[in-house]
Design a protein around this motif. Structure first.
Motif, short mmCIF file in Angstrom:
data_model
loop_
_atom_site.label_atom_id
_atom_site.label_comp_id
_atom_site.label_asym_id
_atom_site.label_seq_id
_atom_site.Cartn_x
_atom_site.Cartn_y
_atom_site.Cartn_z
N SER A 49 51.79 -2.81 59.96
CA SER A 49 51.60 -3.70 61.11
C SER A 49 51.68 -5.16 60.68
O SER A 49 52.19 -6.01 61.42
CB SER A 49 50.25 -3.44 61.78
OG SER A 49 50.21 -2.13 62.30
N GLN A 85 50.84 -1.45 68.41
CA GLN A 85 50.18 -0.20 68.09
C GLN A 85 49.04 0.10 69.06
O GLN A 85 48.87 1.22 69.51
CB GLN A 85 49.62 -0.31 66.66
CG GLN A 85 48.99 0.95 66.11
CD GLN A 85 48.69 0.79 64.63
OE1 GLN A 85 48.69 -0.30 64.08
NE2 GLN A 85 48.42 1.91 63.98
N ASP A 161 55.59 -0.45 66.93
CA ASP A 161 54.55 -0.07 65.98
C ASP A 161 53.81 1.16 66.49
O ASP A 161 52.93 1.05 67.36
CB ASP A 161 53.58 -1.25 65.80
CG ASP A 161 52.64 -1.04 64.62
OD1 ASP A 161 52.59 0.10 64.09
OD2 ASP A 161 51.98 -2.00 64.22
N GLU A 162 54.15 2.31 65.96
CA GLU A 162 53.53 3.58 66.37
C GLU A 162 53.29 3.66 67.87
O GLU A 162 52.16 3.85 68.31
CB GLU A 162 52.18 3.74 65.66
CG GLU A 162 52.35 3.88 64.17
CD GLU A 162 51.06 4.37 63.54
OE1 GLU A 162 50.58 5.43 63.98
OE2 GLU A 162 50.56 3.71 62.62
MG LIG Z 1 49.26 -0.50 61.85
#
Ligand SMILES: [Mg+2]
Ligand SMILES: Nc1ncnc2c1ncn2[C@@H]1O[C@H](COP(=O)(O)OP(=O)(O)OP(=O)(O)O)[C@@H](O)[C@H]1O
Lengths: 267, 250
Positions: A49, A85, A161-162
């Motif tokens: 991240s 995320q 991000d995810e």
């Molecule tokens: Mg992360």
């Protein structure tokens, strides 16, 4: 060189905290071609991240530099869009208002931006929920709202991000398909952070494996599998070998990470 | 029947009616002395007198106006100060405990000092109303701004927002619920202090009226006037709720 190429050169970031200095990212270099789909995979806390925050221009004071189409990036860049995320929809805006946000920021007149937002609303399949607030949506719908909002910004480079981390397996697979479809449609350069090896191999042209702290690049794995990645491709020996190879790299790093946290280091 | 279920705010009505009935009965049957508490019907009966002889509407307007002015000033000054405490941590470390301390102190007791400094007039009353209102506005604005989830700010920045635009588009709407808690608190303490001061120094709106009536043993009329203080408070509450919903739906 056509627009949308990304280069990361010797990027590093140290966080100074009262407990000591954490080197989150160290000397990471890679480049991504226009329209390429690259996944980044690495153990939790390895600095993925942080790397995205640097590329997206959200952090200052880091080492190295980031280039978009050969030009050094300083601060947020109109060619780079980010999907975060964490849950990131604005709770005081309806789905459509959330999606229209970047257009509103850019000064587009209301009628025009709502029309445009409708297009991205359809793209992520939320047409029926246009006028709902995030609190009235499921987690997956909120994540799709956030994704559509970033797509409405029309970035040439998309950092995700995810985006599916908090979702169940079925929703994940469906959204993965959706992401691929959108990627083909919009032809964006895409970077995806994920914990899921199968997902990474299935979606990407290339997978970057990161080490546990300090986060470095451990290996670059090109995924030379034909597209579309039908169930035949996913079931193939080559697919299995790629997954196995990445898992071997990742397991070493993940266990290093576990030991480090068990040893009482801050995380 | 259905309307009741959908408006829980109305559920208090039976208790209100029951309470008023008990009060009426208590006074009529002689359990409660009339000089201390008046019967609700007697209070209602005094309304024409209040309007005709005591300038009730003007008094209500005056107290409402003074409180509104004090609170508006408190918002204008308090929100930027609260923002500054959020933005500059050193300022916060220097002054936070002062604001908290002042917020807990009974500032109204300083009224003789204020009378000497600024005179026995409506400005002094407004000033004291402002002083007590600005503290919760400052503290809650800071708290609200501190509580904005960093990822929402990151989203704003990723769309190239910064400075004042980031504040208005992201930070402020995100902090509105907490800031409005401060504004409501400020309005309430401001109203209490303004009415108390009107009562103590015998100028201004409803507070002065309550004082007059009490001294003339007009118990029923006095309770009527107190009822209107409550009505003002409720009005402010509804008003802030509306504005909050308009600024930040959900
Ligand atoms: Mg992360
Ligand atoms: N603002 C910050 N201040 C101090 N340390 C930080 C900060 N942000 C991140 N870190 C540290 O940097 C390291 C990397 O964090 P980062 O969030 O980039 O990891 P990640 O790879 O995204 O992890 P995950 O997969 O769990 O999301 C962690 O050890 C974290 O504690």
């Amino acid at each position: 060189m056509s627009a949308g190429a990304l280069a990361v050169e010797h990027v590093g970031k140290r966080f100074v905290t009262p407990q000591g200095t954490v080197t989150a990212v160290e000397d990471v270099s890679f480049s991504v071609k226009k329209g390429e789909f690259v996944s980044i995979i690495g153990p939790s806390g390895c600095g993925k991240s942080t790397l995205f925050a640097i590329i997206g221009g959200l952090l200052d004071q880091y080492e190295g530099r980031v280039l978009v189409d050969g030009h050094t990036v300083d601060g947020a860049h109109h060619d780079i869009g980010m999907v975060f995320q964490e849950e990131s929809t604005f709770p005081w805006r309806t789905t459509i208002e959330n999606i229209a946000f970047p257009l509103e920021v850019a000064g587009m007149p209301k009628k025009e931006r709502l029309e445009k937002a409708v297009h991205f609303l359809e793209l992520v399949g939320l047409t029926d929920f246009a006028h709902r607030y995030p609190s009235e949506l499921s987690g997956g719908m909120r994540q799709r709202t956030a994704m559509a909002r970033t797509l409405a910004f029309e970035p040439k480079i998309l950092l995700m991000d995810e985006p599916f981390a908090a979702l169940d397996e079925q929703t994940r697979l469906l959204l993965g398909d959706q992401v691929l479809r959108i990627w083909r449609e919009l032809n964006q350069t895409t970077l995806l952070i994920t914990h899921n090896i199968t997902e990474a191999v299935q979606l990407s042209d290339r997978v970057l494996v990161m080490t546990y702290r300090p986060g470095r690049l451990k290996r670059e794995v090109p995924i030379d599998l034909p597209r579309p990645r039908s169930s035949e491709v996913v079931g193939s020996v080559a697919f299995g070998q790629l997954v196995g190879q990445i898992w071997k790299d990742l397991r070493e790093e993940a266990s290093r990470g576990m030991k480090a946290t068990e040893g009482g280091r801050n995380d | 029947m259905k309307a009741w279920l959908h408006r829980p705010a109305l559920w208090v009505l039976p208790f209100l009616v029951l309470g008023l009935a008990a009060q009426e009965a208590g006074v009529r049957l002689g359990f409660i002395p009339q000089v201390m508490i008046a019967a609700p019907t007697a209070i209602l009966g005094k309304m024409p007198m209040l309007v005709a002889e005591e300038e009730l509407l003007e008094r209500i307007g005056l107290t409402f106006g003074l409180t509104f002015a004090a609170a508006a000033l408190a918002i204008l000054a308090g929100v930027p100060v609260g923002w500054a405490l959020h933005r500059f941590r050193l300022l916060n470390r220097a002054y936070e405990s002062w604001f908290v301390g002042l917020g807990a102190a009974p500032l109204i007791l300083l009224y003789p000092l204020f009378l000497v400094m600024f005179g026995r007039n409506l400005f002094t009353i407004t000033l004291m109303g402002f002083m007590v209102a600005v503290i919760p506005v400052v503290l809650k604005t800071r708290e609200g701004m501190d509580g904005v989830r960093p990822v929402l700010i990151a989203v704003g920045k990723s769309f190239k927002l910064s400075g004042l635009r980031l504040f208005w588009k992201v930070q402020f709407p995100a902090a509105v619920p907490v800031i409005f808690t401060g504004i409501r608190l400020g309005l309430i303490v401001s109203l209490i202090n303004i009415v108390a001061l009107e009562f103590l120094v015998n100028i201004g709106g409803l507070g002065r009226l309550i004082n007059d009536l009490a001294e003339r043993f007009e118990t029923a009329a006095m309770y009527g006037a107190i009822g209107f203080v409550v009505a003002i408070s409720v009005t402010f509450f509804v008003l802030t709720e509306r504005i909050e919903l308009w600024l930040r739906p959900k």
